[in-house]
Structure formats: C-alpha cells, structure tokens
Design a protein around this motif. Structure first.
Motif, PDB file in Angstrom:
ATOM      1  N   GLU A  62       0.827  -1.212   0.000  1.00  0.00           N
ATOM      2  CA  GLU A  62       0.000   0.000   0.000  1.00  0.00           C
ATOM      3  C   GLU A  62       0.859   1.258   0.000  1.00  0.00           C
ATOM      4  O   GLU A  62       0.563   2.229  -0.691  1.00  0.00           O
ATOM      5  N   ARG A  63       1.933   1.229   0.782  1.00  0.00           N
ATOM      6  CA  ARG A  63       2.799   2.410   0.903  1.00  0.00           C
ATOM      7  C   ARG A  63       3.552   2.688  -0.395  1.00  0.00           C
ATOM      8  O   ARG A  63       3.746   3.844  -0.776  1.00  0.00           O
ATOM      9  N   PHE A  64       3.990   1.633  -1.084  1.00  0.00           N
ATOM     10  CA  PHE A  64       4.778   1.800  -2.310  1.00  0.00           C
ATOM     11  C   PHE A  64       4.037   1.200  -3.509  1.00  0.00           C
ATOM     12  O   PHE A  64       4.585   0.424  -4.278  1.00  0.00           O
ATOM     13  N   ALA A  65       2.795   1.602  -3.649  1.00  0.00           N
ATOM     14  CA  ALA A  65       1.960   1.131  -4.757  1.00  0.00           C
ATOM     15  C   ALA A  65       2.405   1.779  -6.063  1.00  0.00           C
ATOM     16  O   ALA A  65       3.149   2.776  -6.078  1.00  0.00           O
ATOM     17  N   SER A  66       1.936   1.213  -7.152  1.00  0.00           N
ATOM     18  CA  SER A  66       2.209   1.764  -8.481  1.00  0.00           C
ATOM     19  C   SER A  66       1.806   3.238  -8.509  1.00  0.00           C
ATOM     20  O   SER A  66       0.732   3.604  -8.047  1.00  0.00           O
ATOM     21  N   GLY A  67       2.690   4.066  -9.028  1.00  0.00           N
ATOM     22  CA  GLY A  67       2.450   5.507  -9.089  1.00  0.00           C
ATOM     23  C   GLY A  67       3.156   6.288  -7.995  1.00  0.00           C
ATOM     24  O   GLY A  67       3.286   7.499  -8.079  1.00  0.00           O
ATOM     25  N   SER A  68       3.620   5.595  -6.952  1.00  0.00           N
ATOM     26  CA  SER A  68       4.366   6.263  -5.873  1.00  0.00           C
ATOM     27  C   SER A  68       5.725   6.706  -6.406  1.00  0.00           C
ATOM     28  O   SER A  68       6.298   6.049  -7.282  1.00  0.00           O
ATOM     29  N   PRO A  69       6.269   7.782  -5.868  1.00  0.00           N
ATOM     30  CA  PRO A  69       7.600   8.221  -6.295  1.00  0.00           C
ATOM     31  C   PRO A  69       8.688   7.206  -5.907  1.00  0.00           C
ATOM     32  O   PRO A  69       8.734   6.735  -4.763  1.00  0.00           O
ATOM     33  N   GLU A  70       9.529   6.864  -6.865  1.00  0.00           N
ATOM     34  CA  GLU A  70      10.635   5.946  -6.604  1.00  0.00           C
ATOM     35  C   GLU A  70      11.539   6.507  -5.508  1.00  0.00           C
ATOM     36  O   GLU A  70      12.062   5.755  -4.687  1.00  0.00           O
ATOM     37  N   ARG A  71      11.723   7.805  -5.466  1.00  0.00           N
ATOM     38  CA  ARG A  71      12.590   8.442  -4.476  1.00  0.00           C
ATOM     39  C   ARG A  71      12.124   8.126  -3.056  1.00  0.00           C
ATOM     40  O   ARG A  71      12.934   7.923  -2.154  1.00  0.00           O
ATOM     41  N   GLU A  72      10.807   8.058  -2.832  1.00  0.00           N
ATOM     42  CA  GLU A  72      10.295   7.736  -1.492  1.00  0.00           C
ATOM     43  C   GLU A  72      10.691   6.318  -1.079  1.00  0.00           C
ATOM     44  O   GLU A  72      11.054   6.088   0.068  1.00  0.00           O
ATOM     45  N   LEU A  73      10.624   5.377  -2.016  1.00  0.00           N
ATOM     46  CA  LEU A  73      11.061   4.009  -1.729  1.00  0.00           C
ATOM     47  C   LEU A  73      12.550   3.983  -1.411  1.00  0.00           C
ATOM     48  O   LEU A  73      12.976   3.369  -0.432  1.00  0.00           O
ATOM     49  N   LEU A  74      13.338   4.669  -2.214  1.00  0.00           N
ATOM     50  CA  LEU A  74      14.790   4.700  -1.979  1.00  0.00           C
ATOM     51  C   LEU A  74      15.115   5.318  -0.623  1.00  0.00           C
ATOM     52  O   LEU A  74      15.979   4.812   0.105  1.00  0.00           O
ATOM     53  N   ASN A  75      14.422   6.383  -0.268  1.00  0.00           N
ATOM     54  CA  ASN A  75      14.640   7.010   1.048  1.00  0.00           C
ATOM     55  C   ASN A  75      14.296   6.041   2.176  1.00  0.00           C
ATOM     56  O   ASN A  75      15.027   5.943   3.166  1.00  0.00           O
ATOM     57  N   TRP A  76      13.185   5.315   2.018  1.00  0.00           N
ATOM     58  CA  TRP A  76      12.785   4.347   3.046  1.00  0.00           C
ATOM     59  C   TRP A  76      13.817   3.231   3.161  1.00  0.00           C
ATOM     60  O   TRP A  76      14.180   2.816   4.257  1.00  0.00           O
ATOM     61  N   LEU A  77      14.302   2.736   2.024  1.00  0.00           N
ATOM     62  CA  LEU A  77      15.303   1.662   2.037  1.00  0.00           C
ATOM     63  C   LEU A  77      16.570   2.112   2.750  1.00  0.00           C
ATOM     64  O   LEU A  77      17.114   1.384   3.589  1.00  0.00           O
ATOM     65  N   HIS A  78      17.055   3.296   2.433  1.00  0.00           N
ATOM     66  CA  HIS A  78      18.271   3.796   3.086  1.00  0.00           C
ATOM     67  C   HIS A  78      18.038   4.031   4.581  1.00  0.00           C
ATOM     68  O   HIS A  78      18.891   3.691   5.402  1.00  0.00           O
ATOM     69  N   ALA A  79      16.887   4.587   4.927  1.00  0.00           N
ATOM     70  CA  ALA A  79      16.581   4.850   6.341  1.00  0.00           C
ATOM     71  C   ALA A  79      16.498   3.558   7.146  1.00  0.00           C
ATOM     72  O   ALA A  79      16.770   3.551   8.348  1.00  0.00           O
ATOM     73  N   ASN A  80      16.139   2.450   6.485  1.00  0.00           N
ATOM     74  CA  ASN A  80      16.007   1.163   7.164  1.00  0.00           C
ATOM     75  C   ASN A  80      17.201   0.248   6.929  1.00  0.00           C
ATOM     76  O   ASN A  80      17.112  -0.963   7.120  1.00  0.00           O
ATOM     77  N   ARG A  81      18.314   0.831   6.521  1.00  0.00           N
ATOM     78  CA  ARG A  81      19.623   0.168   6.412  1.00  0.00           C
ATOM     79  C   ARG A  81      19.656  -1.006   5.430  1.00  0.00           C
ATOM     80  O   ARG A  81      20.307  -2.017   5.686  1.00  0.00           O
ATOM     81  N   PHE A  82      18.956  -0.881   4.321  1.00  0.00           N
ATOM     82  CA  PHE A  82      19.036  -1.888   3.264  1.00  0.00           C
ATOM     83  C   PHE A  82      20.267  -1.618   2.416  1.00  0.00           C
ATOM     84  O   PHE A  82      20.714  -0.471   2.280  1.00  0.00           O
ATOM     85  N   THR A  83      20.823  -2.667   1.825  1.00  0.00           N
ATOM     86  CA  THR A  83      21.862  -2.542   0.811  1.00  0.00           C
ATOM     87  C   THR A  83      21.121  -2.398  -0.511  1.00  0.00           C
ATOM     88  O   THR A  83      20.402  -3.308  -0.926  1.00  0.00           O
ATOM     89  N   VAL A  84      21.296  -1.256  -1.150  1.00  0.00           N
ATOM     90  CA  VAL A  84      20.502  -0.908  -2.325  1.00  0.00           C
ATOM     91  C   VAL A  84      21.358  -0.981  -3.581  1.00  0.00           C
ATOM     92  O   VAL A  84      22.458  -0.444  -3.625  1.00  0.00           O
ATOM     93  N   ASP A  85      20.837  -1.643  -4.601  1.00  0.00           N
ATOM     94  CA  ASP A  85      21.433  -1.648  -5.942  1.00  0.00           C
ATOM     95  C   ASP A  85      20.429  -0.925  -6.835  1.00  0.00           C
ATOM     96  O   ASP A  85      19.508  -1.537  -7.381  1.00  0.00           O
ATOM     97  N   GLN A  86      20.599   0.376  -6.951  1.00  0.00           N
ATOM     98  CA  GLN A  86      19.622   1.202  -7.653  1.00  0.00           C
ATOM     99  C   GLN A  86      19.567   0.863  -9.143  1.00  0.00           C
ATOM    100  O   GLN A  86      18.508   0.909  -9.753  1.00  0.00           O
ATOM    101  N   GLN A  87      20.698   0.494  -9.727  1.00  0.00           N
ATOM    102  CA  GLN A  87      20.730   0.167 -11.150  1.00  0.00           C
ATOM    103  C   GLN A  87      19.878  -1.079 -11.450  1.00  0.00           C
ATOM    104  O   GLN A  87      19.130  -1.108 -12.418  1.00  0.00           O
ATOM    105  N   ASN A  88      19.996  -2.103 -10.613  1.00  0.00           N
ATOM    106  CA  ASN A  88      19.206  -3.331 -10.796  1.00  0.00           C
ATOM    107  C   ASN A  88      17.837  -3.264 -10.121  1.00  0.00           C
ATOM    108  O   ASN A  88      17.055  -4.210 -10.202  1.00  0.00           O
ATOM    109  N   LYS A  89      17.607  -2.177  -9.415  1.00  0.00           N
ATOM    110  CA  LYS A  89      16.340  -1.936  -8.714  1.00  0.00           C
ATOM    111  C   LYS A  89      16.007  -3.075  -7.746  1.00  0.00           C
ATOM    112  O   LYS A  89      14.922  -3.668  -7.789  1.00  0.00           O
ATOM    113  N   ASP A  90      16.977  -3.356  -6.887  1.00  0.00           N
ATOM    114  CA  ASP A  90      16.732  -4.312  -5.818  1.00  0.00           C
ATOM    115  C   ASP A  90      17.512  -3.900  -4.575  1.00  0.00           C
ATOM    116  O   ASP A  90      18.430  -3.098  -4.636  1.00  0.00           O
TER     117      ASP A  90
END
Length: 129
Positions: A62-90
C-alpha cells in the motif's frame, strides 16, 4: 515514622532477595533473554509479511503502490539500512533475530518519470537456532 521506614527497608530487602533468587534459579536463561531482547526486528512496514509470501506484505504494498515516487522508496530503504542496488532496482537486508534470522528482499520497477510501476517485498528465513 520510624516503623514506616523499617517496613520499607524490609520490603526493599525482600524484593532484592527475590530478584537475586530469580537470577540464581534462572541463570542459564539470562543470556538468552538478553540475546532475544537485543535482537533486530523487521522494519515496521513489513511486520505483516509472512515468510516466502510477497502478497502478504500488505502495508509495504500500500505504501509503495504503483504511481508512488521511486525516491520515497529509496529514502525508506536507506533509512532502514538496506543494501541498495539502484541500477538493478533491488535491495536486501539481513535481520539478525532470535530464534531466526530473516532476509528481506525488495525489488521494484519504475517508469521514466521515476514513478513506481511495481514493488515487491519478500521475507525469507535465513537460519534458525
């Protein structure tokens, strides 16, 4: 007044004795208790996710549904200490918990306007005691 102070002293001594007795009787469980209390937990947005079932991560969906800004997901991932591969989108994060560790894997896609077209969160068991 003096009797009241004496009563408090006896009550305090009895409480300390009870704690000491509990420690002595349960000394083997104390390290496990500390380990459980200090173990990591999932980000709150993934609390409803069941192991191996991406469809169960309703709050994340619900929080990251289709149409949500990708930047918000990336911010959440970084804030929650995920290892992010932005190029592969995982992204992924290992949660070291007790009795089991969990691996959280996030995948997403976005259009050229940087809006999400899909996002998936899956939690899997990553080793148990």
């Amino acid at each position: 007044m003096r009797n009241l102070l004496s009563s408090w002293k006896w009550l305090l001594c009895a409480a300390l004795l009870a704690v000491a007795l509990a420690v002595v009787l349960n000394w083997q469980g104390i390290p496990l208790g500390f380990a459980v209390a200090s173990s990591e937990s999932r980000p709150e947005l993934l609390a409803d996710a069941n192991w191996g079932d991406a469809e169960s991560a309703n709050e994340f969906g619900e929080r990251f549904a289709s149409g949500s800004p990708e930047r918000e997901l990336l911010n959440w991932l970084h804030a929650n200490r995920f290892t992010v591969d932005q190029q592969n989108k995982d992204a992924e994060r290992l949660i070291k918990g007790l009795p089991c560790n969990e691996l959280i894997e996030i995948t997403w896609s976005a259009n050229s306007g940087e809006s999400l077209t899909a996002s998936t969160a899956i939690v899997t068991e990553a080793g148990c005691l």
